[in-house]
Design a protein around this motif. Structure first.
Motif, short mmCIF file in Angstrom:
data_model
loop_
_atom_site.label_atom_id
_atom_site.label_comp_id
_atom_site.label_asym_id
_atom_site.label_seq_id
_atom_site.Cartn_x
_atom_site.Cartn_y
_atom_site.Cartn_z
N MET A 1 -25.14 -30.14 28.64
CA MET A 1 -24.60 -29.33 27.54
C MET A 1 -25.65 -29.22 26.44
O MET A 1 -26.36 -30.18 26.15
N TYR A 2 -25.74 -28.04 25.85
CA TYR A 2 -26.74 -27.78 24.82
C TYR A 2 -26.06 -27.47 23.49
O TYR A 2 -25.03 -26.80 23.45
N LEU A 3 -26.67 -27.96 22.43
CA LEU A 3 -26.22 -27.67 21.07
C LEU A 3 -27.40 -27.17 20.25
O LEU A 3 -28.54 -27.60 20.46
N VAL A 4 -27.13 -26.28 19.31
CA VAL A 4 -28.18 -25.80 18.42
C VAL A 4 -28.49 -26.89 17.40
O VAL A 4 -27.59 -27.51 16.82
N LYS A 5 -29.76 -27.12 17.16
CA LYS A 5 -30.18 -28.19 16.27
C LYS A 5 -29.90 -27.85 14.81
O LYS A 5 -29.76 -26.68 14.44
N ASN A 6 -29.84 -28.89 13.99
CA ASN A 6 -29.84 -28.71 12.54
C ASN A 6 -31.28 -28.50 12.08
O ASN A 6 -32.14 -29.35 12.34
N SER A 7 -31.55 -27.40 11.42
CA SER A 7 -32.92 -27.07 11.05
C SER A 7 -32.94 -26.37 9.71
O SER A 7 -32.33 -25.30 9.55
N GLY A 133 -33.57 -23.89 17.77
CA GLY A 133 -33.80 -24.54 19.05
C GLY A 133 -32.57 -25.28 19.55
O GLY A 133 -31.56 -25.41 18.84
N LEU A 134 -32.65 -25.75 20.77
CA LEU A 134 -31.52 -26.41 21.42
C LEU A 134 -31.84 -27.88 21.67
O LEU A 134 -33.00 -28.25 21.89
N SER A 135 -30.82 -28.67 21.65
CA SER A 135 -30.94 -30.09 22.00
C SER A 135 -29.93 -30.38 23.11
O SER A 135 -28.82 -29.84 23.12
N THR A 136 -30.32 -31.24 24.03
CA THR A 136 -29.47 -31.59 25.16
C THR A 136 -28.56 -32.74 24.77
O THR A 136 -29.01 -33.76 24.25
N VAL A 137 -27.28 -32.55 25.02
CA VAL A 137 -26.29 -33.59 24.73
C VAL A 137 -25.50 -33.83 26.01
O VAL A 137 -24.91 -32.90 26.57
N SER A 153 -27.02 -26.93 37.81
CA SER A 153 -27.84 -26.23 36.83
C SER A 153 -29.24 -26.83 36.80
O SER A 153 -29.45 -27.88 36.21
N PRO A 154 -30.21 -26.21 37.45
CA PRO A 154 -31.57 -26.75 37.47
C PRO A 154 -32.20 -26.72 36.09
O PRO A 154 -31.93 -25.84 35.27
N GLN A 155 -33.05 -27.71 35.82
CA GLN A 155 -33.70 -27.82 34.53
C GLN A 155 -35.00 -27.04 34.45
O GLN A 155 -35.57 -26.91 33.38
#
Length: 327
Positions: A1-7, A133-137, A153-155
């Motif tokens: 699962m991906y989340l948008v970073k705090n930036s 950007g995205l971070s993996t959670v 889901s291949p990386q």
């Protein structure tokens, strides 16, 4: 699962479209006040406080919307664009209700004027999702389910790719002629300042003319520029080009060709040839920057009713006819 970073960097980039639109609306309100009530024009400090308050409210609501999308585990740029538009509209509504503005919109123009901040907010939300950007959670699940999800889901992907067709990328690129045309009046500011005996009036008109240029050019050029950018994108895709500099070259050449055709029809517009080529190159590179890549689609499924027809193009049966003797 991906989340948008705090930036914070992405938040600053997202506020740029809103800052431009808020400045344009503020200048229009200031010019209207200069005409209707010259004595009641607010002081520069008051104007700065109102502008800073609007931008702070936009930033807070945009970050709040980002936090909500993180809680809902939504990371698509489309969702962030919608979120930015909603938050900008909410900010505009709060400002109207609480009189955080120089002048109230005229009768019948509240919704129409509110479309500008909403569109700018949509672009800002898209920019936040793009730059943050995205971070993996890892979701809370068993090891077996995590392994199964990883297998699905291949990386990494090493197959053929192409540049995406992006509506937000088209809109951002289509605003480049407007931005470049808006920069032109700033070269005339010394003449504007010297043309008025009242320097306060000169300052107001020096701000109004670029704002007016921005609005007029946006209305005139956004739709043609969007069509032009879509054509450039599909030409580049047909040529299997995906680098930013290749998009810039194709955009510059296409804009140069359009400007030359226009110059042949109207010779007075020959001075637009070089600026048009530069604008087209910037549009192409900017579109490539924001569009991103996608995998090439798989071939369409073939619906067959005759199994014997499922042979290759070089199969002998496709180059000769079978014979049935009719007795």
């Amino acid at each position: 699962m991906y989340l948008v970073k705090n930036s914070s960097r992405a938040l600053c980039a997202a506020l740029i479209p809103l800052a431009i639109v808020e400045a344009v609306l503020l200048v229009y309100a200031l010019a209207g006040g200069q005409v209707t009530d010259p004595v009641g024009v607010p002081a520069p400090d008051q104007i700065l406080v109102i502008y800073a308050g609007r931008m702070a409210m936009n930033a807070a609501l945009l970050f709040a919307g980002h936090t909500v999308l993180r809680q809902w585990a939504i990371s698509s740029r489309f969702a962030y664009g919608l979120m930015g538009g909603v938050m900008a509209a909410v900010s505009y509504g709060i400002a109207i209700r609480n009189h955080i503005q120089l002048a109230a919109p005229g009768d019948g123009t509240v919704v129409t004027i509110g479309l500008l901040p909403a569109i700018a907010g949509m672009i800002g939300g898209f920019l936040y999702g793009q730059f943050a950007g995205l971070s993996t959670v890892a979701p809370a699940a068993t090891e077996a389910s995590v392994a199964a999800a990883s297998a699905k889901s291949p990386q990494a992907f090493d197959g053929p790719v192409r540049v995406r067709t992006s509506l937000a990328g088209v809109v951002i690129a289509a605003l480049i002629p407007t931005v470049l045309a808006t920069l032109l009046p700033y070269t005339l500011l010394p003449l504007l300042m010297n043309g008025f005996a009242d320097k306060s009036t000169a300052h107001i008109f020096a701000a109004v003319i670029p704002a007016q240029t921005f609005m007029v050019m946006m209305v005139i050029s956004v739709i043609p520029s969007s069509i032009f950018m879509l054509c450039v994108h599909h030409v580049a895709r047909a040529m299997r080009r995906s680098n930013a500099w290749e998009y810039a070259v194709i955009g510059g050449v296409a804009a140069l060709g359009c400007a030359l055709l226009l110059a042949f029809a109207v010779p007075l517009l020959v001075f637009l040839v070089v600026p048009a080529a530069f604008s087209g190159a910037v549009m192409g590179a900017l579109y490539r920057r924001f569009a991103g890549l996608e995998p090439m689609p798989l071939p369409e499924v073939v619906i067959a009713t005759d199994p014997s027809a499922l042979v290759g193009a070089d199969h002998p049966s496709r180059h000769q006819h079978g014979v049935i003797l009719n007795n």
